[in-house]
Design an enzyme around this catalytic site. Structure first.
Site, mmCIF file in Angstrom:
data_model
loop_
_atom_site.group_PDB
_atom_site.id
_atom_site.type_symbol
_atom_site.label_atom_id
_atom_site.label_comp_id
_atom_site.label_asym_id
_atom_site.label_seq_id
_atom_site.Cartn_x
_atom_site.Cartn_y
_atom_site.Cartn_z
ATOM 1 N N GLY A 13 4.706 -4.293 1.782
ATOM 2 C CA GLY A 13 5.532 -3.892 2.912
ATOM 3 C C GLY A 13 4.796 -3.627 4.220
ATOM 4 N N PHE A 14 5.125 -2.515 4.860
ATOM 5 C CA PHE A 14 4.546 -2.180 6.177
ATOM 6 C C PHE A 14 3.014 -2.120 6.114
ATOM 7 C CE2 PHE A 14 8.491 0.751 6.982
ATOM 8 C CZ PHE A 14 9.296 -0.362 7.131
ATOM 9 N N ARG A 34 -2.371 1.896 -5.211
ATOM 10 C CA ARG A 34 -2.672 2.038 -6.648
ATOM 11 C C ARG A 34 -2.896 0.695 -7.327
ATOM 12 N NH1 ARG A 34 2.650 5.275 -7.858
ATOM 13 N NH2 ARG A 34 3.239 3.596 -6.427
ATOM 14 N N VAL A 59 -2.379 8.643 -3.548
ATOM 15 C CA VAL A 59 -2.436 9.672 -2.494
ATOM 16 C C VAL A 59 -2.039 11.057 -3.001
ATOM 17 C CG1 VAL A 59 -2.133 8.133 -0.501
ATOM 18 C CG2 VAL A 59 -0.108 9.103 -1.630
ATOM 19 N N SER A 138 10.923 8.051 8.993
ATOM 20 C CA SER A 138 12.076 7.189 8.718
ATOM 21 C C SER A 138 13.282 7.707 9.498
ATOM 22 C CB SER A 138 12.397 7.226 7.218
ATOM 23 O OG SER A 138 13.660 6.632 6.957
ATOM 24 N N TYR A 151 14.603 12.390 -0.318
ATOM 25 C CA TYR A 151 13.836 11.390 0.429
ATOM 26 C C TYR A 151 13.901 11.699 1.936
ATOM 27 C CZ TYR A 151 12.306 7.159 2.690
ATOM 28 O OH TYR A 151 11.639 6.283 3.517
ATOM 29 N N PRO A 181 11.190 4.000 11.182
ATOM 30 C CA PRO A 181 11.988 2.776 11.031
ATOM 31 C C PRO A 181 13.292 3.038 10.277
ATOM 32 C CG PRO A 181 9.764 2.544 10.089
ATOM 33 C CD PRO A 181 10.029 3.999 10.292
ATOM 34 N N THR A 186 11.507 -4.673 2.362
ATOM 35 C CA THR A 186 10.203 -4.557 1.702
ATOM 36 C C THR A 186 10.476 -4.335 0.204
ATOM 37 O OG1 THR A 186 10.166 -2.154 1.886
ATOM 38 C CG2 THR A 186 9.268 -3.364 3.761
ATOM 39 N N GLU A 187 9.494 -3.826 -0.507
ATOM 40 C CA GLU A 187 9.740 -3.498 -1.918
ATOM 41 C C GLU A 187 10.375 -2.111 -2.081
ATOM 42 O OE1 GLU A 187 6.132 -4.129 -4.149
ATOM 43 O OE2 GLU A 187 5.983 -6.192 -3.459
HETATM 44 P P1 NDP Z 1 6.887 -0.725 -0.212
HETATM 45 O O1 NDP Z 1 7.422 -0.253 -1.515
HETATM 46 O O2 NDP Z 1 6.909 -2.186 0.070
HETATM 47 O O3 NDP Z 1 5.413 -0.169 -0.004
HETATM 48 C C1 NDP Z 1 5.068 1.148 -0.339
HETATM 49 C C2 NDP Z 1 3.566 1.285 -0.412
HETATM 50 O O4 NDP Z 1 3.248 2.661 -0.743
HETATM 51 C C3 NDP Z 1 2.938 0.410 -1.470
HETATM 52 O O5 NDP Z 1 1.783 -0.189 -0.954
HETATM 53 C C4 NDP Z 1 2.569 1.395 -2.580
HETATM 54 O O6 NDP Z 1 1.372 0.965 -3.206
HETATM 55 C C5 NDP Z 1 2.300 2.660 -1.772
HETATM 56 N N1 NDP Z 1 2.404 3.870 -2.587
HETATM 57 C C6 NDP Z 1 3.501 4.403 -3.152
HETATM 58 N N2 NDP Z 1 3.168 5.492 -3.861
HETATM 59 C C7 NDP Z 1 1.822 5.639 -3.737
HETATM 60 C C8 NDP Z 1 0.888 6.581 -4.233
HETATM 61 N N3 NDP Z 1 1.257 7.601 -5.010
HETATM 62 N N4 NDP Z 1 -0.416 6.445 -3.899
HETATM 63 C C9 NDP Z 1 -0.801 5.436 -3.112
HETATM 64 N N5 NDP Z 1 0.025 4.505 -2.607
HETATM 65 C C10 NDP Z 1 1.328 4.626 -2.922
HETATM 66 O O7 NDP Z 1 7.740 0.048 0.890
HETATM 67 P P2 NDP Z 1 7.632 0.113 2.492
HETATM 68 O O8 NDP Z 1 6.567 -0.741 3.026
HETATM 69 O O9 NDP Z 1 9.001 -0.050 2.984
HETATM 70 O O10 NDP Z 1 7.256 1.637 2.650
HETATM 71 C C11 NDP Z 1 6.167 2.109 3.424
HETATM 72 C C12 NDP Z 1 6.565 3.423 4.074
HETATM 73 O O11 NDP Z 1 7.633 3.185 4.963
HETATM 74 C C13 NDP Z 1 7.045 4.492 3.110
HETATM 75 O O12 NDP Z 1 6.529 5.725 3.513
HETATM 76 C C14 NDP Z 1 8.563 4.455 3.279
HETATM 77 O O13 NDP Z 1 9.151 5.679 2.974
HETATM 78 C C15 NDP Z 1 8.670 4.125 4.747
HETATM 79 N N6 NDP Z 1 9.907 3.541 5.237
HETATM 80 C C16 NDP Z 1 10.470 2.432 4.667
HETATM 81 C C17 NDP Z 1 11.614 1.881 5.188
HETATM 82 C C18 NDP Z 1 12.303 0.716 4.561
HETATM 83 O O14 NDP Z 1 13.525 0.563 4.728
HETATM 84 N N7 NDP Z 1 11.599 -0.165 3.878
HETATM 85 C C19 NDP Z 1 12.228 2.425 6.404
HETATM 86 C C20 NDP Z 1 11.571 3.601 6.908
HETATM 87 C C21 NDP Z 1 10.446 4.110 6.364
HETATM 88 P P3 NDP Z 1 1.053 1.037 -4.772
HETATM 89 O O15 NDP Z 1 2.364 0.926 -5.499
HETATM 90 O O16 NDP Z 1 0.130 -0.115 -5.014
HETATM 91 O O17 NDP Z 1 0.390 2.358 -4.933
HETATM 92 C C1 8X3 Z 2 14.045 3.933 4.504
HETATM 93 C C2 8X3 Z 2 15.275 3.699 5.305
HETATM 94 O O1 8X3 Z 2 17.783 4.150 5.332
HETATM 95 O O2 8X3 Z 2 16.847 3.255 3.297
HETATM 96 O O3 8X3 Z 2 13.369 5.026 4.967
HETATM 97 O O4 8X3 Z 2 16.438 5.550 3.908
HETATM 98 S S1 8X3 Z 2 16.637 4.192 4.416
#
Ligand code: NDP
Ligand code: 8X3
Length: 251
Positions: A13-14, A34, A59, A138, A151, A181, A186-187
């Protein structure tokens, strides 16, 4: 000398999109997450553009975070930018049905993970009197929605922590930004629905939602504004997303 950036949650993702844009612009990039295989693949892909250092870590584990910082090779050591991106949502049930275990994982990752990484990196930034902490909040931290209970609350924490950090850092050149955002493809939903692909795909169906690279480009721009500029918060939604009306329950 190339600048150095630490990205948490770089395996998807991001985070992964940020890794790409910063590496292509010749930053030294520290990638964490991870999933080791994904880190290795990213290192192979981006290693042609810049110096990449990978570290498999969770983390939620403060020792792993501290060790990462202590063990960094010289060229990565002076971290200019920390992107506190690792995070997740688990479940979309109303609070009464939600799992307490899920709530704890979200708190440990989205709140404590941000705290551990910030605490590990901040002393160096303050000492060097330069740096930028980008927190990934978010819209869920600003606007409630059904099932967003914990969340959204973790993201509200991240927002207020970002503001309070700024006040503590006044007088230094260390900057703090909370990027907020809306829904992005993303995932995230795959994780939220615990691997249920059909349910996850439904969230993104027939909608031109934010893409990871959109958010990465915004982060790249925020980081590259002049040092005198601090973007405090930046909320961004896809054009196809907006607020709904307040609900009224009529019996
Ligand atoms: P993804 O699931 O695509 O990516 C999440 C990332 O976080 C992965 O690389 C995962 O890596 C990592 N992660 C999760 N838990 C852990 C952990 N315990 N330790 C280390 N790494 C961790 O989601 P997004 O890219 O969408 O999410 C990124 C951020 O953006 C998050 O904080 C999410 O809340 C936020 N966000 C997302 C939105 C959306 O709609 N997609 C909108 C707004 C905010 P791994 O599993 O390999 O550890
Ligand atoms: C992720 C955006 O609207 O799915 O932070 O919660 S939402």
């Amino acid at each position: 000398m190339a600048k150095s950036i630490l990205i948490t949650g770089a395996t998807s993702g991001f985070g992964s999109a940020c890794a790409e844009i910063f590496a292509c612009n010749k930053w030294n990039v520290i990638l964490t997450g991870r999933r080791k295989k994904r880190l290795e693949n990213l290192e192979k892909k981006l290693g042609n553009f810049s110096s990449i250092y990978t570290s498999q870590l969770d983390v939620r584990n403060s020792n792993e975070v501290e060790n990462l910082i202590t063990d960094l090779p010289q060229e990565f050591r002076d971290i200019d930018v920390l992107v506190n991106n690792a995070g997740l949502a688990l479940g979309l049930e109303p609070a009464v049905d939600a799992s307490l275990d899920d709530w704890e994982v979200m708190v440990d990752t989205n709140i404590k993970g941000v705290l551990y990484c910030t605490k590990a990196v901040l002393p160096g930034m303050v000492k060097r009197n330069r740096g930028h902490i980008i927190n990934v909040g978010s819209t869920a931290g600003n606007w409630p929605y059904p099932g967003g209970n914990v969340y959204g609350a973790t993201k509200s924490f991240v927002q207020q922590f970002s503001r309070n950090l700024r006040t503590d850092l006044l007088g230094t050149k260390v900057r703090v930004t909370n990027i907020e955002p809306g829904m992005a493809e993303t995932e995230f939903s795959l994780v939220r629905f615990k691997g249920d692909k059909k349910k996850a795909e439904k969230v993104y169906e027939n909608a031109d939602l934010l893409q990871p690279e959109d958010v990465a480009e915004i982060i790249y721009w925020v980081v590259n504004t002049p040092e005198r500029v601090n973007i405090n918060t930046l909320e961004v939604m896809a054009t196809c997303q907006a607020w709904g009306p307040l609900q009224v329950h009529q019996s």
